[in-house]
Enzyme design. Structure first.
Site, short mmCIF file in Angstrom:
data_model
loop_
_atom_site.label_atom_id
_atom_site.label_comp_id
_atom_site.label_asym_id
_atom_site.label_seq_id
_atom_site.Cartn_x
_atom_site.Cartn_y
_atom_site.Cartn_z
N ARG A 251 32.78 0.49 20.00
CA ARG A 251 31.91 0.64 18.98
C ARG A 251 32.31 -0.13 17.75
O ARG A 251 33.52 0.10 17.15
CB ARG A 251 31.92 2.43 18.63
CG ARG A 251 30.70 2.51 17.89
CD ARG A 251 30.18 3.91 17.94
NE ARG A 251 28.90 4.21 16.92
CZ ARG A 251 27.57 4.27 17.74
NH1 ARG A 251 27.56 4.05 18.89
NH2 ARG A 251 26.74 4.45 17.17
N HIS B 270 23.37 -0.99 7.66
CA HIS B 270 23.08 0.32 6.81
C HIS B 270 23.61 0.27 5.53
O HIS B 270 24.54 -0.86 5.24
CB HIS B 270 23.76 1.52 7.57
CG HIS B 270 23.20 1.65 9.16
ND1 HIS B 270 21.81 2.18 9.36
CD2 HIS B 270 23.99 1.34 10.26
CE1 HIS B 270 21.95 2.00 10.62
NE2 HIS B 270 23.07 1.87 11.02
N CYS C 188 19.33 -1.55 12.98
CA CYS C 188 19.83 -0.93 14.08
C CYS C 188 19.00 -0.69 15.57
O CYS C 188 18.65 -1.51 16.16
CB CYS C 188 20.68 0.32 13.67
SG CYS C 188 22.06 1.01 14.77
#
Lengths: 471, 243
Positions: free
Chosen positions: B128, B191, B94
């Protein structure tokens, strides 16, 4: 008084729907009726709030808002007030509207005098603007469901304008041990009352992994702490600029715990001659914060110290918040554990007060839990793995496999990790449990939000737990 | 034989439980009798002279990312780039992934400079990307993770995607690619934490680190039943939710 037909229609519809939903046993029934009510009269929340002579108090924060608002409502009732409260924890604008409508009188009976509203983090600015609260209580901001709420600073930025525009005769009661909240309180028209801990013991040796916000708002340096109490909450100061935790108007001093049952503490408040001794029917340091928040808010609302103490002594835990249930000869304690800080504090209790029985940990990834389970890696499960007293850990829930991996990497020996509940619904978990656990055992059950709902529903179906909206 | 794991900005950039990656590396080394040491390298702390065998770098909030970019603007950024050129393995997730590239371009603000270790650029997007991700990686097989980013990353010449997106959005939601590979560097948006549920990837990083120091290394296999089960469960869950 002119009759507001639109409002009356909204209230009557909402009430009827709530009654119907409860009759067919589909839940607490305030969110859907509230949604319909806001369609009929979009101004319903503001109008119902304006009817309350003592106004509305809003409770917001990541952790503890349900427990705290229940305690506060209890204290206000003890003081003789008629309280309306969204007690089922339905905390979006529609749920709050439904709860207020359910209690609103259509001309008969004693009307509510004060509102206690628990608000969701995302909904808070809307709730503030619609209700014009007399009092806003901000508890804490922790890392929680990043996929749903975003990062801490995003939430703080989202709150800031509404907090700044609070009425000048409103009061902002704020946990000054949380640097994000203390920073918000620097920019508001409202009167500010700060609370926090002033105690020697109970500190953590270092910031836990889940801690955020340990950075100075003014200069970006990492804070130093004189004491760290829960996550990043504590007595912080910046080593670079002069910024530090604000002075506390209300502070908890001597805190002690009576096992997993109760806590007691003394509270200092500016203007009180003696410290108030409190005995609270809840365990854990995080509940010391919640009780302190109640003392701070209730005293702002004019309740005397004795009444506060009397009410807190006999408080009963909210749905799934350290609730004790008997099932098939097993003593279950249910603990809602929905984010790293919540989990860490429950684990802290289990290990400080060594629990010897089995522990079930149920992790779901539905919308209300957060779709992302990365946060499991921020929980200090190592404390549980290293605590040799604790019995077997059962992994459960939709994402129980992730929990099993987490426990393995936390160092839990394979013979203390039980995978037998994986892939089962919570109803099937209840079928299996009496075969896996000896009768008479104390079983600790840590669950995310929807896992808690599912287990509670399964228990209720077997007659082992009251349905939560009746509590 | 030992392993020095450099955890870049472990305090400043550690928001999505990416700590699990460091735990996975340390434990999987330990279970093979290889002691490891975790060296957290924060703002103001040098990389040079630390003799790091393997780096991990996670994601952070915007403000922290700006401080970190500034911290890397001098020698430190050059030292990290040189280590990557030299074949030191790194996993960057990220925010760390974005800063390995040339820049991150926010909406209407100045570019946040990266260290140009990877020929990639990132820019702010308008939506997003949030959800489970499944990718097929030529070197590692199926990888699972969870993405939560609005930044869009585009690969230039000389870097390969880590894998092809089966479920999720990946680097930019357009080219169905996820992550970047260059020498022993891996950047990605996954993640989860990533490594505990993708032990193949964890072991590849450990091997690459040890082989730089000791030549060819044969890592004994481990009992990965719990990890594999969780990996497969995420694949099923991701496919089900995507339907």
């Amino acid at each position: 008084m002119a009759v507001d037909l639109r409002l009356n229609a909204a209230i009557a519809t909402s009430k009827a729907l709530t009654r119907a939903i409860r009759r067919v046993g589909r839940g607490g029934g305030t969110a859907f009726p509230g949604l319909i009510a806001t369609r009929i009269d979009p101004g319903i929340l503001g109008k119902l709030s304006a009817r309350l002579p003592q106004g509305v108090t809003i409770v917001a924060g990541t952790n503890g808002k349900t427990t705290t608002s229940r305690m506060l409502a209890g204290v206000l009732r003890e003081s003789g007030l008629q309280v309306v409260h969204n007690r089922s924890g339905s905390n979006l604008v529609r749920g709050i509207s439904g709860a207020l409508a359910a209690e609103a009188s259509l001309g008969r009976g004693r009307s509510a005098e004060i509102g206690v509203i628990e608000s969701d983090e995302n909904a808070l600015p809307d709730v503030i603007r619609q209700t014009s609260p007399h009092c806003l209580l901000l508890l804490n901001l922790f890392r929680d469901q990043l996929d749903r709420y975003g990062e801490l600073e995003t939430i703080a930025r989202h709150w800031a304008p509404a907090v700044a525009e609070l009425d000048s005769d409103a009061t902002l009661v704020v946990n000054a041990d949380d640097p994000n909240l203390a920073a918000l309180a620097e920019n508001t028209r409202a009167r500010v009352v700060t609370f926090g801990l002033e105690t020697e013991g109970h500190g953590l040796p270092e910031l836990p992994h889940a801690a955020d916000s340990a950075v100075c708002r003014r200069c970006g340096s990492r804070f130093e702490y004189d004491a760290i109490y829960v996550s990043h909450l504590g007595a912080y100061r910046c080593p670079n600029c002069a910024y530090r935790r604000p002075e506390l108007d209300i502070a908890a001093r001597e805190i002690s715990f009576q096992g997993m049952e109760r806590l007691s503490m003394t509270v200092r408040r500016d203007g009180w001659e003696d410290d108030l001794r409190l005995d609270v029917a809840l365990p854990g340091l995080y509940n010391a914060y919640n009780a302190l928040a109640v003392v701070a808010t209730a005293s702002v609302l004019g309740v005397d110290a004795g009444t506060i103490a009397t009410s807190l002594r006999s408080f009963e835990a909210a749905f799934g918040r350290l609730e004790k249930i008997e099932y098939e000869g097993l003593h279950l304690t249910l603990a809602l554990s929905k984010n790293p800080v919540g989990f860490n504090e429950v684990l802290r209790m289990l290990t400080v007060e060594p629990v010897t029985g089995p522990v079930i940990i149920g992790i779901n990834d539905l919308d209300a839990d957060g779709r992302d389970v990365s946060w499991l890696w921020d929980v200090d499960f190592e404390t549980l793995a290293e605590n040799a007293h604790t019995g077997t850990v059962f992994a459960a829930g939709i994402r129980g496999d992730d929990l099993a991996v987490r426990m393995k990497y936390a160092g839990l020996p394979a013979d203390r990790l039980d995978l037998g509940l994986l892939g089962l619904s919570f109803s099937e978990v209840l079928d299996t449990l009496p075969k896996s656990v000896a009768k008479g055992e104390h079983v600790f059950v840590l669950l995310t939000y929807t896992a808690m709902l599912q287990l509670r529903r399964a228990l209720a179906g077997r007659g082992a737990a009251p349905q939560f909206w009746r509590q | 034989m030992n392993l020095r794991i450099g955890w870049l900005y472990g305090h400043e950039m550690n928001i999505y439980g990416d700590r699990g990656n460091v735990l996975a590396l340390a434990h999987r080394a330990k279970w093979r009798g290889i002691p490891s040491e975790i060296v957290t390298i924060g703002i103001g702390q040098a990389i040079a002279g630390q003799a790091i065998d393997l780096f991990f770098w996670g994601g952070g909030q915007d403000r922290e990312q700006i401080s970190v970019a500034a911290d890397l603007s001098g020698d430190k950024g050059r030292d990290l780039k040189a280590a990557i050129e030299d074949g030191v393995p790194i996993l960057a997730v990220c925010g760390g992934y974005q800063l390995l590239g040339h820049y991150y371009r926010p909406h209407g603000e100045a570019d946040l400079p990266g260290i140009s270790a990877l020929n990639v650029t990132s820019e702010a997007g308008s939506e997003r990307f949030i959800g489970n991700v499944v990718i097929d990686a030529p070197e590692f097989g199926t990888l699972v993770g969870f993405e939560n980013h609005s930044g869009l990353t585009f690969l230039g010449n000389g870097v390969q995607p880590l894998g092809k997106v089966r479920v999720g959005h990946g680097n930019n939601g357009r080219d169905r690619q996820e992550g970047a590979r260059y020498k022993n560097a891996i950047g990605c948006y996954l993640h989860g934490s990533l490594l505990p549920k993708n032990p193949v990837l964890a072991d590849w990083l450990i091997s690459a680190a040890l082989e730089r120091k000791h030549g060819s290394v044969d890592l004994p296999s481990l009992d990965d039943a719990v990890e594999t089960r969780a990996h497969d469960q995420v694949v099923r869950r991701a496919l089900k939710l995507a339907r």
